[in-house]
Design a protein around this motif. Structure first.
Motif, PDB file in Angstrom:
ATOM      1  N   GLU A 142       0.841  -1.215   0.000  1.00 16.91           N
ATOM      2  CA  GLU A 142       0.000   0.000   0.000  1.00 16.91           C
ATOM      3  C   GLU A 142       0.867   1.253   0.000  1.00 16.91           C
ATOM      4  OE1 GLU A 142      -3.052   0.129   3.013  1.00 16.91           O
ATOM      5  OE2 GLU A 142      -3.680  -1.915   2.551  1.00 16.91           O
ATOM      6  N   ASP A 143       1.936   1.218   0.766  1.00 17.19           N
ATOM      7  CA  ASP A 143       2.843   2.381   0.804  1.00 17.19           C
ATOM      8  C   ASP A 143       3.471   2.613  -0.571  1.00 17.19           C
ATOM      9  OD1 ASP A 143       2.317   2.767   3.474  1.00 17.19           O
ATOM     10  OD2 ASP A 143       4.162   1.815   4.203  1.00 17.19           O
ATOM     11  N   LEU A 144       3.854   1.541  -1.239  1.00 16.16           N
ATOM     12  CA  LEU A 144       4.443   1.665  -2.587  1.00 16.16           C
ATOM     13  C   LEU A 144       3.395   2.209  -3.575  1.00 16.16           C
ATOM     14  CD1 LEU A 144       6.649  -1.553  -2.946  1.00 16.16           C
ATOM     15  CD2 LEU A 144       7.424   0.800  -2.838  1.00 16.16           C
ATOM     16  N   LEU A 145       2.151   1.726  -3.467  1.00 18.94           N
ATOM     17  CA  LEU A 145       1.081   2.198  -4.357  1.00 18.94           C
ATOM     18  C   LEU A 145       0.774   3.654  -4.108  1.00 18.94           C
ATOM     19  CD1 LEU A 145      -1.400  -0.819  -4.475  1.00 18.94           C
ATOM     20  CD2 LEU A 145       0.023   0.006  -6.327  1.00 18.94           C
ATOM     21  N   SER A 146       0.820   4.068  -2.873  1.00 11.89           N
ATOM     22  CA  SER A 146       0.513   5.462  -2.564  1.00 11.89           C
ATOM     23  C   SER A 146       1.617   6.392  -3.045  1.00 11.89           C
ATOM     24  CB  SER A 146       0.251   5.640  -1.078  1.00 11.89           C
ATOM     25  OG  SER A 146       1.432   5.418  -0.354  1.00 11.89           O
ATOM     26  N   GLN A 147       2.840   5.874  -3.193  1.00 13.16           N
ATOM     27  CA  GLN A 147       3.943   6.704  -3.697  1.00 13.16           C
ATOM     28  C   GLN A 147       3.867   6.895  -5.203  1.00 13.16           C
ATOM     29  OE1 GLN A 147       7.610   4.953  -2.409  1.00 13.16           O
ATOM     30  NE2 GLN A 147       7.274   5.478  -0.256  1.00 13.16           N
TER      31      GLN A 147
END
Length: 136
Positions: free
Chosen positions: A130-135
């Motif tokens: 999720e953190d990677l997708l939000s970046q």
């Protein structure tokens, strides 16, 4: 040979101190050490007074009476050994039963811990994703 020397020669170490405390005719120590050992170790002849009484009676007994006493004490010894064996086997069965249960509990705890670690790892990976997708 003195009484103490005869006791050292014919009586096992675990019974020597006890044997020394009794008045035992030297001839009986030499001629019937097995009977003396059985009298000293007998559970049914439980008091020192009773043991001494039997030792005092030996010179008055006939050979048949002595043989009967020997047979009785031998049967007692065999029965006690059988009882000890039986209860030792029971103890081993109980130990095995509880060891199996203990191992099962340990297995269940380990599986639970592994599942918890997997769940934590999965959550961590999902969070990272999720953190990677939000970046992006």
């Amino acid at each position: 040979m003195s009484k103490d020397d005869l006791i050292k020669k014919y009586i096992p170490k675990n019974l020597r101190d006890l044997a020394i405390s009794f008045d035992i005719e030297e001839d009986f120590i030499k001629d019937m050490p097995d009977l003396i050992k059985m009298i000293l170790a007998s559970k049914s002849i439980d008091t020192n007074e009773s043991k001494q009484n039997w030792l005092n009676l030996l010179p008055l007994m006939t050979s048949d009476q002595i043989q009967k006493l020997y047979d009785i004490l031998l049967k007692e010894k065999e029965k006690l050994r059988e009882i000890d064996e039986k209860y030792e086997n029971k103890k081993m069965e109980i130990k095995k039963k509880y060891l199996q249960k203990w191992q099962q509990i340990g297995y269940i705890k380990k599986v639970g811990k592994i599942k918890e670690e997997e769940s934590n790892q999965r959550s961590k990976e999902e969070q990272e994703a999720e953190d990677l997708l939000s970046q992006i």
